[in-house]
Design a protein around this motif. Structure first.
Motif, short mmCIF file in Angstrom:
data_model
loop_
_atom_site.label_atom_id
_atom_site.label_comp_id
_atom_site.label_asym_id
_atom_site.label_seq_id
_atom_site.Cartn_x
_atom_site.Cartn_y
_atom_site.Cartn_z
N PRO A 426 -6.57 17.66 3.34
CA PRO A 426 -6.95 18.34 2.63
C PRO A 426 -8.13 17.33 1.90
CG PRO A 426 -5.19 19.20 2.57
CD PRO A 426 -4.71 18.07 3.73
N ALA A 427 -9.13 17.04 1.30
CA ALA A 427 -10.12 16.49 0.43
C ALA A 427 -8.98 15.33 -0.41
CB ALA A 427 -11.14 16.62 -0.04
N ASP A 428 -7.86 15.88 -1.11
CA ASP A 428 -7.49 15.11 -2.43
C ASP A 428 -6.54 14.19 -1.55
OD1 ASP A 428 -6.16 17.07 -1.48
OD2 ASP A 428 -4.99 17.70 -3.01
N ALA A 429 -6.01 15.00 -0.12
CA ALA A 429 -4.96 14.46 0.40
C ALA A 429 -5.40 12.99 1.38
CB ALA A 429 -4.04 14.98 1.38
N ARG A 430 -6.68 13.19 1.71
CA ARG A 430 -7.94 12.53 2.43
C ARG A 430 -7.81 11.32 1.70
NH1 ARG A 430 -11.29 15.65 5.46
NH2 ARG A 430 -13.05 15.34 3.01
N GLU A 431 -8.36 11.62 0.04
CA GLU A 431 -9.10 10.47 -0.80
C GLU A 431 -7.67 9.61 -1.08
OE1 GLU A 431 -10.58 10.42 -5.45
OE2 GLU A 431 -10.78 12.65 -3.69
N GLU A 432 -7.01 10.37 -1.00
CA GLU A 432 -5.71 9.20 -1.39
C GLU A 432 -4.73 8.25 -0.55
OE1 GLU A 432 -0.57 9.61 -3.68
OE2 GLU A 432 -1.75 11.31 -2.01
N ALA A 433 -4.88 8.75 0.65
CA ALA A 433 -4.70 8.22 2.09
C ALA A 433 -5.44 7.15 1.96
CB ALA A 433 -4.56 9.12 3.29
N VAL A 464 7.59 4.41 -4.94
CA VAL A 464 8.07 5.43 -4.60
C VAL A 464 7.81 6.62 -4.18
CG1 VAL A 464 10.09 5.78 -5.19
CG2 VAL A 464 9.69 3.55 -4.80
N ASP A 465 6.51 7.69 -5.39
CA ASP A 465 6.71 8.44 -5.39
C ASP A 465 5.43 8.95 -4.57
OD1 ASP A 465 6.05 10.92 -6.74
OD2 ASP A 465 4.35 9.93 -6.92
N ALA A 466 4.76 7.89 -4.14
CA ALA A 466 3.70 7.74 -2.71
C ALA A 466 4.01 7.87 -1.37
CB ALA A 466 2.86 6.67 -2.79
N LEU A 467 5.11 7.21 -1.68
CA LEU A 467 6.11 7.14 -0.68
C LEU A 467 7.33 8.42 -0.02
CD1 LEU A 467 7.24 5.63 2.25
CD2 LEU A 467 8.76 4.40 0.88
N THR A 468 7.31 9.03 -1.45
CA THR A 468 7.94 9.55 -0.87
C THR A 468 7.06 11.39 -0.21
OG1 THR A 468 9.86 9.53 -2.67
CG2 THR A 468 9.61 11.87 -2.11
N VAL A 490 0.45 5.41 6.65
CA VAL A 490 -0.11 5.91 4.97
C VAL A 490 1.35 4.94 4.68
CG1 VAL A 490 -0.31 7.06 2.83
CG2 VAL A 490 -1.61 7.23 5.12
N VAL A 491 2.24 6.01 5.72
CA VAL A 491 3.85 5.69 5.28
C VAL A 491 4.19 3.95 5.33
CG1 VAL A 491 6.52 5.53 5.58
CG2 VAL A 491 5.46 7.63 5.45
N ARG A 492 3.58 3.38 6.48
CA ARG A 492 4.18 2.11 6.59
C ARG A 492 4.17 1.14 5.60
NH1 ARG A 492 2.97 -0.54 12.03
NH2 ARG A 492 3.89 -2.00 11.34
N SER A 493 2.31 1.32 5.25
CA SER A 493 1.51 0.80 4.22
C SER A 493 2.46 1.51 3.05
CB SER A 493 0.29 1.06 4.24
OG SER A 493 -0.69 1.42 4.80
N CYS A 494 2.90 1.99 2.52
CA CYS A 494 3.68 2.55 1.08
C CYS A 494 5.23 1.43 1.50
CB CYS A 494 4.48 3.66 1.06
SG CYS A 494 2.67 4.78 -0.03
#
Length: 503
Positions: A426-433, A464-468, A490-494
């Motif tokens: 989704p657009a918002d997830a792509r932007e956050e990633a 932690v919030d982003a990683l979860t 993305v998880v590895r970056s977090c």
């Protein structure tokens, strides 16, 4: 006995080790060992930033603005047909490197205002490989700037020289990153940016290129809101799917205004102050056009006071800062009467140069080791292709292992895929990633969307919030392979950010 875990070497260390191994294999080849040694030494050099663009895009003007001194020729002379390197040095020096023969030193001369005069002293530009200019400057200590001839020049040799430097046929570019200037997005600009990606050997990524909407003050015809208009256009370019896949970002800058701000002269300040003292209707009438500003009709000329600069001085002001720079200066002087130093600072801020310098610091400066490692790995690949050897098989495997396994490169690949919208998010997830993997800057606050001064506690809560959230997305059973792979990066970056914050 306590068991210890050895952390894997960083990308820079892995690449240096690989270069040294390659040097052992190719120690008997002067050409290969020279090439490899060059890239090993390049790790310790400042970042190499090439400035490219079509003729009259404002390359030399922006280079001068970044340095804060007039050291690059801005006219259409013979020197603009030659690739010229500007690097920090203890004293001014110009070296001419011919295509054949040893380099020779050129005479160093300055203008009346302290700028540098570069004269080829009769040498045919087509016989010159490059010029190297040493100049003592804090702005060149961390980044060497490379001024390239205009692309799509009327002179085929000049255009080809720029293309060969920036996109050589069988080798990685000598530049670590590119600042590409354009007055607007022309088809020739798009074709050139695409050429970075057409060559397999380059393994190009949008992260190594920033586009600049140069001469931004001309977009709004010199109005006070000209830069705002240019910024809106740059914003639209940033969201263009095709362009965002070819460059990291797009920034609007008025190079001429930036340069005049950084090199403001006292006589210019006094002239601007004299103009600001005129009634507003007079200055508005003067600034209807450049010709009218220099040669006003008699009815308007009669209203100019003795403090107003004469016609030649007004012409010089226009050439130095353009209509937008004059308008901005007059408005500031009328509003709060800054002194010369304050006016210089305001002109630089109005030009967009500060924004560009921030982007260069976050996108290139913070990725210095990554960009240099990429160039070095490509150099090893080139040696292996040109001089195959049995021992090269192991080296080739290690190059592929680093390219495939280093998380920094995984982030670059995902960033390119996200901007090409080839990952089903989704657009918002792509932007956050994009932000979490360093698309807006590699430091944790930029990745997490926090204030740069956010403390470690706030950063830790955010990561932690982003990683979860991204672990949950990666484990979603309905996610396809491409989505899971993207989430894993993305998880590895977090996790990397969390680990650094815990230290």
């Amino acid at each position: 006995m306590t068991e210890t875990t050895t952390r894997p070497a960083g990308l820079g260390a892995q690449t240096r080790t690989l270069l040294r191994r390659a040097l052992e294999v190719y120690g008997d080849s002067p050409q290969a060992s020279g090439w490899l040694n060059h890239h090993l030494e390049r790790f310790d050099e400042p970042l190499r930033l090439a400035i490219a663009g079509k003729v009259k895009a404002g390359k030399s003007t922006l280079l001068n603005a970044l340095v804060g001194e007039e050291i690059a020729a801005t006219d259409a002379g013979e020197c603009t047909r030659v690739v010229t390197w500007y690097q920090d040095g203890p004293s001014p020096r110009i070296l001419l490197h011919p295509r054949q023969g040893p380099p020779r030193q050129l005479r160093t001369r300055r203008t009346d205002h302290g700028g540098l005069v570069v004269d080829l002293e009769g040498e045919d530009p087509t016989a010159v490989d490059r010029l190297t200019v040493d100049w003592p400057s804090s702005g060149l200590r961390t980044t060497s700037l490379i001024d390239t001839p205009g692309i799509a020049s009327l002179t085929a040799d000049t255009s080809e020289r720029a293309s060969q430097f920036l996109t050589p046929d069988e080798a990685p570019s000598q530049a670590d990153a590119v600042l590409y200037l354009m007055r607007h997005l022309h088809s020739a600009d798009a074709r050139f940016l695409e050429s970075f990606h057409d060559r397999h050997v380059a393994r190009a990524t949008p992260v190594s290129t920033i586009a600049v909407l140069s001469r931004a003050d001309e977009i709004g015809a010199g109005r006070l809101d000209a830069i705002d208009s240019a910024r809106r256009i740059a914003g639209r370019y940033r969201t263009d799917e095709k362009l965002s896949a070819l460059c990291q970002t797009v920034v609007a800058v008025a190079g001429l205004v930036a340069l005049s701000g950084r090199t403001m002269r006292q006589e210019e300040f006094l002239g601007l102050r004299g103009l600001a003292a005129l009634p507003p209707d007079v200055t508005e009438a003067l600034l209807l056009s450049a010709d009218r500003f220099v040669n006003p009709p008699d009815s308007l000329r009669d209203r100019l006071g003795s403090d107003v600069p004469d016609a030649s001085s007004r012409d010089a002001l226009l050439k130095r800062m353009g209509v937008f720079g004059v308008r901005t200066s007059i408005a500031a002087l009328r509003d709060h009467a800054p002194d010369a130093a304050q006016l210089s600072t305001e002109l630089v801020a109005a030009s967009g140069l500060d924004e560009l310098r921030e982007v260069l610091a976050t996108q290139f400066g913070e990725r210095r080791d990554l960009l240099k490692a990429r160039s070095a790995l490509l150099a090893v690949e080139l040696v292996l292709q040109r001089e195959p050897r049995p021992a090269g098989t192991s080296l080739a495997a290690d190059v592929e292992r680093i390219f495939a396994g280093a998380h920094e490169f995984a982030e670059l690949r995902l960033l390119a895929a996200l901007r090409a919208k080839s990952v089903p998010l989704p657009a918002d997830a792509r932007e956050e990633a994009e932000r979490l993997i360093g698309g807006h800057g590699s430091r944790p606050p930029a990745r997490l969307g926090l204030d740069p001064e956010a403390d470690a506690g706030a950063q830790q809560v955010a990561v932690v919030d982003a990683l979860t959230r991204w672990r949950r997305r990666a484990a979603n059973p309905v996610s396809g392979r491409a989505t899971v792979d993207a989430c894993t990066v993305v998880v590895r970056s977090c996790e990397g950010m969390l680990s650094r914050l815990a230290q």
